[in-house]
Each structure stands twice: as C-alpha cells, then as structure tokens.
Design an enzyme around this catalytic site. Structure first.
Site, short mmCIF file in Angstrom:
data_model
loop_
_atom_site.label_atom_id
_atom_site.label_comp_id
_atom_site.label_asym_id
_atom_site.label_seq_id
_atom_site.Cartn_x
_atom_site.Cartn_y
_atom_site.Cartn_z
CE LYS A 66 38.81 50.64 45.64
NZ LYS A 66 38.45 49.29 46.08
CG ASN A 125 35.59 41.83 45.13
OD1 ASN A 125 36.04 42.32 44.12
ND2 ASN A 125 35.11 40.59 45.11
#
Lengths: 259, 65
Positions: free
Chosen positions: A101, A210
């Site tokens: 990522k 998250n």
C-alpha cells in the site's frame, strides 16, 4: 457472500480491508481482525526497538502471513524515495511478497496525499515488480494516471485519515469509478457502518479502514458491523436501487378499496 | 569499532551481521535488515562482515492502517 475481488494477482474474498493500528493490544487486534472477516490486513514497517525483550509477541505472530494477505504500508513517508525504501524492506520482511500500500503523505494536518511524490513512487515500484495499491486524493485525473502507471488498485480517500467524517466526496468517487477499470477502494474517512455502506452502494470494489474499528468502544463488535455494512452495500449496489422520486408513490393498490 | 544501529551508535567487535543479530536475540525473528543502505537477504547474514562506521537499519512489522 461468494463474490470475490481481484486485486492484481490476488483474489480476495472480503471487500472489507482493515488496518492494525491504534488497538489497545495485540490480542484485541487479532480478535477484531477475525471478526471483520477481512483477508487483506495492513501493517506498518518500523525500526525494531532494540531495548525490548526479543520474545515479546510480534504483530506477525498474531496476524499470520499464512492466514492473511498482509499489506505493508508506507505510512510516515514524505518522499518517493522513503516510500520505495520502505516497500523494499517490507518485501524482504515478508519473504518476497509484492503487494504494498503506497501512501506518501504531505506534512499538513490534513494528512492529504502528496500526489506528485505518490506518482513518482508508483512508477518506480511498478517497475520493480511490486503490486501497488495506492492511496490518493479524490482527483479523477490523478486516479486515471495511477491506473495508467500500472497500480493494481486505486484507493481515494472519502475524508481525511482518522477523521471518521464519512464519505464527503461521493461525486468524485463516482467519477473515478466511471473512469477506472482497476478496483477502486475507499481508503480513509469511514466513521461508522453506514459510511461503509454508502461507499459500497456507489459501486466501490471495497473499503479499507482502521480507526473506525480500532477506536470504537467495542472494536470487535464494530468490526462485525463493518463486515455486514460492506456486504449490505455491495448487495444493494448489485441489486440496483429504485429511482429517486420527488413525490409519494403508494405501496398498496389504490383500487379495490372498500366503499 | 563503532557502528550505527537504528540511529544509535554502538561499540562492537568486528563480527558478522549474523553474529551481531544473534547477540541481540534477533536472529530468526521476523525482521528485515538494511546494511549501509542495501537490504541484506536473510541468507546473506553470515556473509556480511560489519566494519567501522557501518550503518544498520533493523525493521519489523507493527500495527498500522
């Protein structure tokens, strides 16, 4: 649900991708990730604390690379060079694993992506054989360029990282979806379950989050809520919503009424 | 001799990277090592000799989003 999402050479069963930051401890991390049903789990690369007990549990002991597809991020990198260096270390750390990522963040309080450095890093990483899932702004032209470079997924923000504001840019996300062929995954901005559903109803291939899970009062329960929200949003997208109307339209027949 | 490890200077004897990591309890752990800016594959740990002024970065996975 049996549908899958193809990201580069990876076939993913879950459209919910989750991070591992901000949890109280590794036990809570493990339980929340499990409840989320995610198969892609992000992680960061940091200096080993040389003073600590080497037998202290490591993230990879809880989130096993044998069970999850680990997605190392380049969080904290402000230049393309830093990001590329981090990805190379991550590849070594994960025994040759190529999926990363990419995020190159400006120094501002918004944590907005630095798209110039992001584009530079993406070119280098793709050239080195990495499969790049890239965090970016909601600019459709930049998203198209990242696809052209060869990124395997483009991940625009829905709102600033960690803000929990929900999707603030549905028209931009919609435009990016219309223009790209690679999976578009909203990364950042989700605050609660309905936000994730909104992203999926727009047609996004997935949602990465998250803080919305880790900072919930009960992260394990919120992880389950997010799993259901993402599945619901996807189902609604596939089902195709009814058109919006300006006026009422009775659900019961207006004929055959008793007189 | 003096080396830098994760930004801290250390006085060490001349030794292999593998021996240094063993002393630190890090050999066999899930780490990645950069030696003077170059990543060292795990299979090469025993072949790299540490020299005065060397710079090591030793990293691991931690929670992140």
């Amino acid at each position: 649900m049996t549908d899958t999402i193809q990201v580069g050479s990876y076939t993913l069963k879950s459209r919910l991708l989750v991070g591992t930051g901000k949890y109280r401890d590794l036990d809570e991390t493990g339980r929340a990730i499990e409840a989320s049903g995610a198969d892609v789990v992000t992680m960061a690369v940091r200096r080993t604390n040389l003073g600590q007990n080497p037998n202290e549990p490591n993230l990879l002991d809880v989130i096993s690379p044998d069970r999850y597809t680990l997605l190392p991020n380049t969080a904290g990198c402000h230049t393309a060079d830093d990001a590329v260096r981090t990805c190379r270390l991550a590849r070594e750390l994960l025994d040759g694993h190529q999926l990363v990522k990419l995020e190159v963040i400006s120094r501002s309080r918004t944590l907005y992506p630095d798209v110039v450095e992001t584009l530079n890093a993406a070119r280098i990483l793709v050239n080195e054989g990495f499969e790049v899932m890239v965090y970016t702004s909601d600019d459709p032209l930049i998203a198209m360029e990242l696809e052209a470079i060869g990124c395997v997924a483009v991940m625009p923000l829905g709102a600033p990282i960690g803000s929990g504001l929900g999707l603030q840019n549905p028209y931009n996300i919609r435009e990016i979806l219309d223009q790209l062929n690679v999976p578009v995954i909203v990364d950042a901005g989700v605050g609660t379950a309905s936000d994730a559903t909104v992203a999926m109803e727009l047609g996004c291939e997935g949602v990465l989050m998250n803080t919305a899970i880790a900072e919930a009062k009960d992260p394990v329960k919120m992880a389950r809520a997010m799993r259901l929200a993402v599945d619901s949003g996807r189902l609604a997208y596939e089902a195709g919503r009814m058109p919006r109307k300006r006026y009422a339209d009775a659900s019961s027949p207006e004929t055959g009424l008793i007189e | 001799m003096q080396i830098s490890v994760n930004g801290q200077t250390e006085q060490v004897e001349r030794q292999s990277l593998e021996d240094y990591l063993t002393t630190r309890g890090l050999l066999g752990r899930r780490i990645a090592v950069e030696h003077n800016g170059e990543i060292v594959p795990k299979s090469q740990f025993s072949h790299v000799m540490l020299e005065d002024g060397d710079v090591l970065e030793i990293v691991q996975a931690i929670g992140g989003g």
